[in-house]
Scaffold this active site. Structure first.
Site, PDB file in Angstrom:
ATOM      1  CG  LEU A 126      32.591  38.596   6.718  1.00 15.51           C
ATOM      2  CD1 LEU A 126      33.559  39.568   6.043  1.00 15.51           C
ATOM      3  CD2 LEU A 126      33.330  37.700   7.707  1.00 15.51           C
ATOM      4  CG  HIS A 229      25.123  28.602   9.057  1.00 12.16           C
ATOM      5  ND1 HIS A 229      25.739  28.378   7.841  1.00 12.16           N
ATOM      6  CD2 HIS A 229      23.804  28.349   8.868  1.00 12.16           C
ATOM      7  CE1 HIS A 229      24.828  28.011   6.952  1.00 12.16           C
ATOM      8  NE2 HIS A 229      23.654  27.974   7.557  1.00 12.16           N
TER       9      HIS A 229
END
Length: 353
Positions: A126, A229
């Protein structure tokens, strides 16, 4: 208007450019022209004959800006991970230690290496070009894979997972890798990240096989276990809204979280419906935004409004019909882009007497 469609060989150059923007840690969209070409070719083979049972097929999609004829994003789904190259992860467990004479009772977090040869389906790859992230395009690019799964349920494993990128700094350093993997592999994190795409054999040969007791790791490494993240937080939020939850496993390199959900319990898969296009109109009244995809021919998907009618019929806007290349009489699958707020039951409401 944007459309999502299967990747083509002609998309190689734009994908290379996207991968270069993605940076370190996105292993399923490698910054390697030859590897990306192979990924495209595998996706083309998978799309040619979608099977009735999963066999490790890999489906890669791109988002295209139709006005500028530019590829601006990518996302993918694998029907089944494992096989000859197992799926590796650390399972986060807890061990109890007790010594009654001193009244010591401790629970210690421990990481156990998991090798899964008969694994689940997995979504990955993605990435959306930064200039397009201020609209619903990111959510659409992420969730459209579940619309594809809904159309081909039997071609995917009953459980779907997503490995989210862990905490890595701007220079490609991972505190978890520095504390664990670096001692066994003697290479830096970006190199290990790249090699894991080429072949997982080096993992089997070099990865420590014994449990890792979390308290024995440096504090910076402990702090990032199971953490996503910063750039992946919106993706995690979207997955949680679809029904995904932390699986108890983390990535072996950066300790990013792995989330999972039963295929048929994923909101988009569960709630999507199929209807026939009864009318195509220049415009439609404002309403909820839907993800809409084709059910025959090449898979194509867009977002827009629809007007539901009786007997599984609907009215579609001309711009959506053009993006999907559908006509009156064709069927489409659709689902809300954003889940509707859940209405509380009588038992859950606050009762005021």
């Amino acid at each position: 208007m944007v459309v999502i469609r299967p990747v083509r060989l002609a998309d190689l150059d734009p994908l290379v450019q996207l991968a270069e923007q993605a940076g370190v840690g996105l292993t399923t969209l490698p910054r390697d022209r030859d590897l990306l070409r192979r990924r495209i070719q595998k996706s083309l083979r998978s799309m040619e004959n979608i099977p009735e049972r999963p066999g490790g097929e890999s489906y890669l999609f791109v988002m295209e800006d139709l006005e500028h004829k530019t590829v601006i994003g990518a996302s993918g789904v694998i029907s089944k991970v494992g096989g000859f190259e197992p799926f590796y992860a650390y399972r986060l467990d807890t061990e109890k230690f007790e010594f009654q004479p001193l009244k010591i009772h401790k629970k210690i977090a421990v990481l156990n290496l998991v090798r899964e040869h008969d694994g689940p389906a997995e979504v990955g790859s993605l990435f959306l070009s930064p200039g397009y992230r201020n609209r619903d395009f990111g959510r659409f690019l992420q969730l459209v894979r579940f619309l594809f799964v809904a159309e081909h349920r039997d071609a995917f494993e009953p459980t779907i997972v997503s490995e989210l990128r862990g905490v890595i700094d701007e220079y490609g350093h991972s505190a978890f890798w520095d504390a664990v993997g670096r001692h066994f592999f003697e290479i830096d994190f970006p190199k290990a990240d790249y090699l894991s795409v080429v072949s997982k054999r080096f993992i089997a040969d070099l990865m420590p096989r014994h449990p890792l007791y979390v308290p024995m790791l440096p504090a910076p490494a402990q702090a990032v276990i199971g953490q996503v993240h910063e750039s992946g937080k919106p993706a995690l939020k979207n997955l949680e809204a679809e029904g995904f939850r932390f699986s108890g496993m983390v990535d072996i390199f950066d300790a990013g979280p792995c989330v999972s959900c039963a295929r048929d319990e994923i909101r988009t898969v569960r709630d999507s419906r199929v209807a026939t296009v009864a009318k195509i109109s220049p415009e439609l009244p404002d309403g909820p935004t839907y993800m809409i995809c084709t059910t025959a021919g090449e898979f194509r998907a867009c977002i827009g409004s629809i007007e539901l009618q009786k007997d599984d019929m609907l009215r579609l806007s001309a711009i959506c019909a053009s993006a999907l290349t559908v006509n009156v009489g064709d069927s489409v699958r659709f689902a809300l882009l954003r889940p509707q707020p859940r209405v509380k039951s009588v038992e859950e409401r606050d009762v005021i007497i």
